[in-house]
Design a protein around this motif. Sequence first.
Motif, PDB file in Angstrom:
ATOM      1  N   LEU A  62       0.821  -1.214   0.000  1.00 51.27           N
ATOM      2  CA  LEU A  62       0.000   0.000   0.000  1.00 51.27           C
ATOM      3  C   LEU A  62       0.858   1.267   0.000  1.00 51.27           C
ATOM      4  O   LEU A  62       0.320   2.367  -0.043  1.00 51.27           O
ATOM      5  CB  LEU A  62      -0.915   0.013   1.230  1.00 51.27           C
ATOM      6  CG  LEU A  62      -2.009  -1.043   1.252  1.00 51.27           C
ATOM      7  CD1 LEU A  62      -2.666  -1.094   2.629  1.00 51.27           C
ATOM      8  CD2 LEU A  62      -3.044  -0.766   0.171  1.00 51.27           C
ATOM      9  N   THR A  63       2.158   1.108   0.060  1.00 53.00           N
ATOM     10  CA  THR A  63       3.149   2.187   0.168  1.00 53.00           C
ATOM     11  C   THR A  63       2.952   3.035   1.415  1.00 53.00           C
ATOM     12  O   THR A  63       3.259   4.207   1.453  1.00 53.00           O
ATOM     13  CB  THR A  63       3.213   3.094  -1.094  1.00 53.00           C
ATOM     14  OG1 THR A  63       1.990   3.821  -1.227  1.00 53.00           O
ATOM     15  CG2 THR A  63       3.513   2.288  -2.344  1.00 53.00           C
ATOM     16  N   TRP A  64       2.415   2.401   2.466  1.00 55.27           N
ATOM     17  CA  TRP A  64       2.283   3.081   3.752  1.00 55.27           C
ATOM     18  C   TRP A  64       3.595   3.037   4.518  1.00 55.27           C
ATOM     19  O   TRP A  64       3.805   3.807   5.440  1.00 55.27           O
ATOM     20  CB  TRP A  64       1.189   2.441   4.584  1.00 55.27           C
ATOM     21  CG  TRP A  64      -0.187   2.700   4.072  1.00 55.27           C
ATOM     22  CD1 TRP A  64      -0.543   3.451   2.980  1.00 55.27           C
ATOM     23  CD2 TRP A  64      -1.401   2.218   4.624  1.00 55.27           C
ATOM     24  NE1 TRP A  64      -1.892   3.451   2.830  1.00 55.27           N
ATOM     25  CE2 TRP A  64      -2.458   2.702   3.824  1.00 55.27           C
ATOM     26  CE3 TRP A  64      -1.696   1.410   5.706  1.00 55.27           C
ATOM     27  CZ2 TRP A  64      -3.783   2.421   4.087  1.00 55.27           C
ATOM     28  CZ3 TRP A  64      -3.024   1.127   5.956  1.00 55.27           C
ATOM     29  CH2 TRP A  64      -4.059   1.630   5.163  1.00 55.27           C
ATOM     30  N   GLN A  65       4.455   2.122   4.159  1.00 50.89           N
ATOM     31  CA  GLN A  65       5.793   2.047   4.745  1.00 50.89           C
ATOM     32  C   GLN A  65       6.707   1.416   3.720  1.00 50.89           C
ATOM     33  O   GLN A  65       6.260   0.712   2.819  1.00 50.89           O
ATOM     34  CB  GLN A  65       5.802   1.264   6.056  1.00 50.89           C
ATOM     35  CG  GLN A  65       5.542  -0.214   5.912  1.00 50.89           C
ATOM     36  CD  GLN A  65       5.426  -0.898   7.258  1.00 50.89           C
ATOM     37  OE1 GLN A  65       4.861  -0.356   8.190  1.00 50.89           O
ATOM     38  NE2 GLN A  65       5.943  -2.093   7.368  1.00 50.89           N
ATOM     39  N   GLY A  66       7.994   1.693   3.859  1.00 43.18           N
ATOM     40  CA  GLY A  66       8.973   1.117   2.946  1.00 43.18           C
ATOM     41  C   GLY A  66       9.383  -0.261   3.413  1.00 43.18           C
ATOM     42  O   GLY A  66       9.170  -0.627   4.570  1.00 43.18           O
ATOM     43  N   PRO A  67       9.964  -1.024   2.505  1.00 41.45           N
ATOM     44  CA  PRO A  67      10.460  -2.340   2.924  1.00 41.45           C
ATOM     45  C   PRO A  67      11.540  -2.167   3.988  1.00 41.45           C
ATOM     46  O   PRO A  67      12.353  -1.254   3.919  1.00 41.45           O
ATOM     47  CB  PRO A  67      11.040  -2.945   1.651  1.00 41.45           C
ATOM     48  CG  PRO A  67      10.812  -1.969   0.566  1.00 41.45           C
ATOM     49  CD  PRO A  67      10.202  -0.737   1.122  1.00 41.45           C
ATOM     50  N   VAL A  68      11.502  -3.003   4.963  1.00 40.18           N
ATOM     51  CA  VAL A  68      12.476  -2.933   6.049  1.00 40.18           C
ATOM     52  C   VAL A  68      13.624  -3.874   5.734  1.00 40.18           C
ATOM     53  O   VAL A  68      13.410  -5.039   5.421  1.00 40.18           O
ATOM     54  CB  VAL A  68      11.818  -3.316   7.397  1.00 40.18           C
ATOM     55  CG1 VAL A  68      12.834  -3.288   8.515  1.00 40.18           C
ATOM     56  CG2 VAL A  68      10.663  -2.381   7.691  1.00 40.18           C
ATOM     57  N   GLN A  69      14.812  -3.340   5.808  1.00 41.64           N
ATOM     58  CA  GLN A  69      15.997  -4.149   5.567  1.00 41.64           C
ATOM     59  C   GLN A  69      16.853  -4.152   6.822  1.00 41.64           C
ATOM     60  O   GLN A  69      16.870  -3.187   7.578  1.00 41.64           O
ATOM     61  CB  GLN A  69      16.804  -3.585   4.397  1.00 41.64           C
ATOM     62  CG  GLN A  69      16.046  -3.616   3.089  1.00 41.64           C
ATOM     63  CD  GLN A  69      16.862  -3.013   1.967  1.00 41.64           C
ATOM     64  OE1 GLN A  69      17.941  -2.501   2.177  1.00 41.64           O
ATOM     65  NE2 GLN A  69      16.338  -3.089   0.765  1.00 41.64           N
ATOM     66  N   ALA A  70      17.543  -5.238   7.006  1.00 40.60           N
ATOM     67  CA  ALA A  70      18.453  -5.328   8.152  1.00 40.60           C
ATOM     68  C   ALA A  70      19.552  -4.291   7.997  1.00 40.60           C
ATOM     69  O   ALA A  70      19.995  -4.002   6.884  1.00 40.60           O
ATOM     70  CB  ALA A  70      19.045  -6.723   8.223  1.00 40.60           C
ATOM     71  N   PRO A  71      19.995  -3.710   9.100  1.00 40.88           N
ATOM     72  CA  PRO A  71      21.090  -2.736   9.004  1.00 40.88           C
ATOM     73  C   PRO A  71      22.361  -3.422   8.508  1.00 40.88           C
ATOM     74  O   PRO A  71      22.535  -4.630   8.696  1.00 40.88           O
ATOM     75  CB  PRO A  71      21.256  -2.226  10.443  1.00 40.88           C
ATOM     76  CG  PRO A  71      20.612  -3.248  11.295  1.00 40.88           C
ATOM     77  CD  PRO A  71      19.580  -3.929  10.474  1.00 40.88           C
ATOM     78  N   PRO A  72      23.253  -2.656   7.883  1.00 37.10           N
ATOM     79  CA  PRO A  72      24.490  -3.273   7.399  1.00 37.10           C
ATOM     80  C   PRO A  72      25.310  -3.811   8.568  1.00 37.10           C
ATOM     81  O   PRO A  72      25.331  -3.234   9.653  1.00 37.10           O
ATOM     82  CB  PRO A  72      25.211  -2.137   6.684  1.00 37.10           C
ATOM     83  CG  PRO A  72      24.565  -0.886   7.151  1.00 37.10           C
ATOM     84  CD  PRO A  72      23.192  -1.239   7.622  1.00 37.10           C
ATOM     85  N   ARG A  73      25.957  -4.915   8.328  1.00 32.06           N
ATOM     86  CA  ARG A  73      26.776  -5.525   9.378  1.00 32.06           C
ATOM     87  C   ARG A  73      28.113  -4.829   9.459  1.00 32.06           C
ATOM     88  O   ARG A  73      28.717  -4.494   8.456  1.00 32.06           O
ATOM     89  CB  ARG A  73      26.976  -7.005   9.086  1.00 32.06           C
ATOM     90  CG  ARG A  73      25.683  -7.785   9.200  1.00 32.06           C
ATOM     91  CD  ARG A  73      25.965  -9.243   9.024  1.00 32.06           C
ATOM     92  NE  ARG A  73      26.801  -9.712  10.112  1.00 32.06           N
ATOM     93  CZ  ARG A  73      26.482 -10.673  10.961  1.00 32.06           C
ATOM     94  NH1 ARG A  73      25.340 -11.279  10.823  1.00 32.06           N
ATOM     95  NH2 ARG A  73      27.290 -11.042  11.911  1.00 32.06           N
ATOM     96  N   ARG A  74      28.566  -4.641  10.676  1.00 26.73           N
ATOM     97  CA  ARG A  74      29.907  -4.085  10.898  1.00 26.73           C
ATOM     98  C   ARG A  74      30.890  -5.226  11.005  1.00 26.73           C
ATOM     99  O   ARG A  74      30.515  -6.333  11.429  1.00 26.73           O
ATOM    100  CB  ARG A  74      29.927  -3.266  12.188  1.00 26.73           C
ATOM    101  CG  ARG A  74      29.062  -2.030  12.096  1.00 26.73           C
ATOM    102  CD  ARG A  74      29.167  -1.211  13.332  1.00 26.73           C
ATOM    103  NE  ARG A  74      28.500  -1.939  14.426  1.00 26.73           N
ATOM    104  CZ  ARG A  74      28.664  -1.686  15.704  1.00 26.73           C
ATOM    105  NH1 ARG A  74      29.478  -0.743  16.100  1.00 26.73           N
ATOM    106  NH2 ARG A  74      28.036  -2.368  16.615  1.00 26.73           N
TER     107      ARG A  74
END
Length: 96
Positions: free
Chosen positions: A76-88
């Motif tokens: 619905l484009t109410w939120q963006g896809p959530v991606q895991a933060p980049p790994r350090r």
Amino acid sequence: MTSPEMTVRDVIDLLSGCDPEAPVRQAMNPYFPMAHRLAQVVQCVDETGRTVVYLAEGNDADSQLGYLPPEVAVALTWQGPVQAPPRRPRRTARGK
């Protein structure tokens, strides 16, 4: 000129490609997306004399089903896809 409002014909066209045995839900409130059980369809005439159809949730305690599934909120484009933060890079035991 097309109307910014979806018509009953638009809804029927969109639903015609869906499983007719699937339950119908309402997705509400893009800032706090929740799923609601649809209970009523009411047709009336608005203040301008136009016929309007309302889809309403039930008034029982379990009409609100909980949070909207994330994939629906994304579609619905109410939120963006959530991606895991980049790994350090991992540190070694010696702190390097």
